[in-house]
Design a protein around this motif. Sequence first.
Motif, PDB file in Angstrom:
ATOM      1  N   ILE A 160       0.971  -1.257  -0.029  1.00 25.64           N
ATOM      2  CA  ILE A 160      -0.102   0.015  -0.095  1.00 25.64           C
ATOM      3  C   ILE A 160       1.000   1.283   0.042  1.00 25.64           C
ATOM      4  CG2 ILE A 160      -0.185   0.363   2.593  1.00 25.64           C
ATOM      5  CD1 ILE A 160      -3.674   0.046  -0.084  1.00 25.64           C
ATOM      6  N   THR A 161       2.133   1.220   0.471  1.00 29.12           N
ATOM      7  CA  THR A 161       3.206   2.420   0.821  1.00 29.12           C
ATOM      8  C   THR A 161       4.556   1.911  -0.046  1.00 29.12           C
ATOM      9  OG1 THR A 161       3.990   1.241   2.542  1.00 29.12           O
ATOM     10  CG2 THR A 161       2.676   2.878   3.031  1.00 29.12           C
ATOM     11  N   GLU A 162       3.943   1.258  -1.287  1.00 33.61           N
ATOM     12  CA  GLU A 162       5.218   1.076  -2.415  1.00 33.61           C
ATOM     13  C   GLU A 162       6.356   1.175  -1.193  1.00 33.61           C
ATOM     14  OE1 GLU A 162       4.476   3.602  -6.051  1.00 33.61           O
ATOM     15  OE2 GLU A 162       3.647   5.053  -4.780  1.00 33.61           O
ATOM     16  N   PRO A 163       6.579  -0.011  -0.858  1.00 33.13           N
ATOM     17  CA  PRO A 163       8.055   0.032  -0.004  1.00 33.13           C
ATOM     18  C   PRO A 163       8.749  -0.548  -0.812  1.00 33.13           C
ATOM     19  CG  PRO A 163       6.581  -2.169  -0.252  1.00 33.13           C
ATOM     20  CD  PRO A 163       5.529  -1.049  -0.322  1.00 33.13           C
ATOM     21  N   GLU A 164      10.430  -0.212  -0.547  1.00 26.30           N
ATOM     22  CA  GLU A 164      11.807  -0.644  -1.559  1.00 26.30           C
ATOM     23  C   GLU A 164      12.002  -2.129  -0.917  1.00 26.30           C
ATOM     24  OE1 GLU A 164      14.563   1.810  -0.140  1.00 26.30           O
ATOM     25  OE2 GLU A 164      13.382   3.717  -0.286  1.00 26.30           O
ATOM     26  N   VAL A 165      11.686  -2.907   0.054  1.00 20.53           N
ATOM     27  CA  VAL A 165      11.600  -4.290   0.773  1.00 20.53           C
ATOM     28  C   VAL A 165      10.552  -5.051   1.126  1.00 20.53           C
ATOM     29  CG1 VAL A 165      13.081  -5.419   1.738  1.00 20.53           C
ATOM     30  CG2 VAL A 165      13.982  -3.689   0.776  1.00 20.53           C
TER      31      VAL A 165
END
Length: 338
Positions: A160-165
């Motif tokens: 939902i928050t566009e995670p990097e990992v």
Amino acid sequence: MITADEGSLMTDAIVVDGVRKRYGARYALDGLDLRVGCGTVHAVLGPNGAGKTTLVRVMSTLLRPGGGRVEVAGHDVVTQAREVRRRIGLLGQHAALDEELGGRQNLEMFGRLHHLGARHARVRADELLARFGLADTGRKAVKRYSGGMRRRLDLAASLITEPEVLFLDEPTTGLDPRGRAEVWAAVRSLVGGGTTVLLTTQYLEEADQLAHRISLVDRGRVVADGTANELKALAGGDRIDVVLRDGGQLGTAVALLPLTRAEISVDVDRRLLSAPVTDRMKALAGVVRALEEAGVEAEDVALRRPTLDEVFLRLTADDEPAEPAAPAEPAAPAKEAV
């Protein structure tokens, strides 16, 4: 979002140096080292109790390590835990969804928990539903979803928050082959967009299909690390398998091969003999010719590379007790507001 092309700025999305975690007198993690490259899928395999889930909990800030150093997306998981949480997503072994709500409602709820405004949460929910092939089912209650649909929705919620990992802890456990294939396709799409994925799995085929690199973990340490082909080479290289029509001719067939008996494995019940080879095509032609000249009828002759199952069994112990349940420690789950 970090991509593999930005390796000059950060080549490793995850760095684990000598991390330890002890439960009582037993170390679940015992000086474990790990590197995960940006924009890749890195699989962690190991028997039950090897330390896989404890490792994920440490990397996602849900557990404090007892020693060593862990960095995720360039931030220390102990001293910069809040910064780590802002950059990661976590998909656990069990779906974290409200069964009574629809798919879109679930995603909007997670968006609001992450402090997205109402409009932003709705837009992000629609984007993720479309991305994971769930746009037509967004209003349907999750309890009516198939297993594969639920897992894809849970995966969408972790993004939902566009995670990097993104940490995936046994993401396809309990799914049928169709559901597993749906999740695999979603993971490939994520990595294509630059997300780094750390995957723990019990399915060796899953690691073989998805992972750029694989780490085998046993007794809290990495015992082998490399690409799937590099690990398979540890099991002895290519082999030729011969299934005979008459199991009574196994002894004759073994005597035809220019190898010691220690190099040849025989399965009487399956009428199968298996032997290592160096020159694949030369070995295949030579074995077929030798069998024909000796009047030994083969039902099947095949060249194959070792499987990850064979590597797994060779390099991991089978007498390790189950991994203990981690005691509750105060930490914010990756999907909750931070």
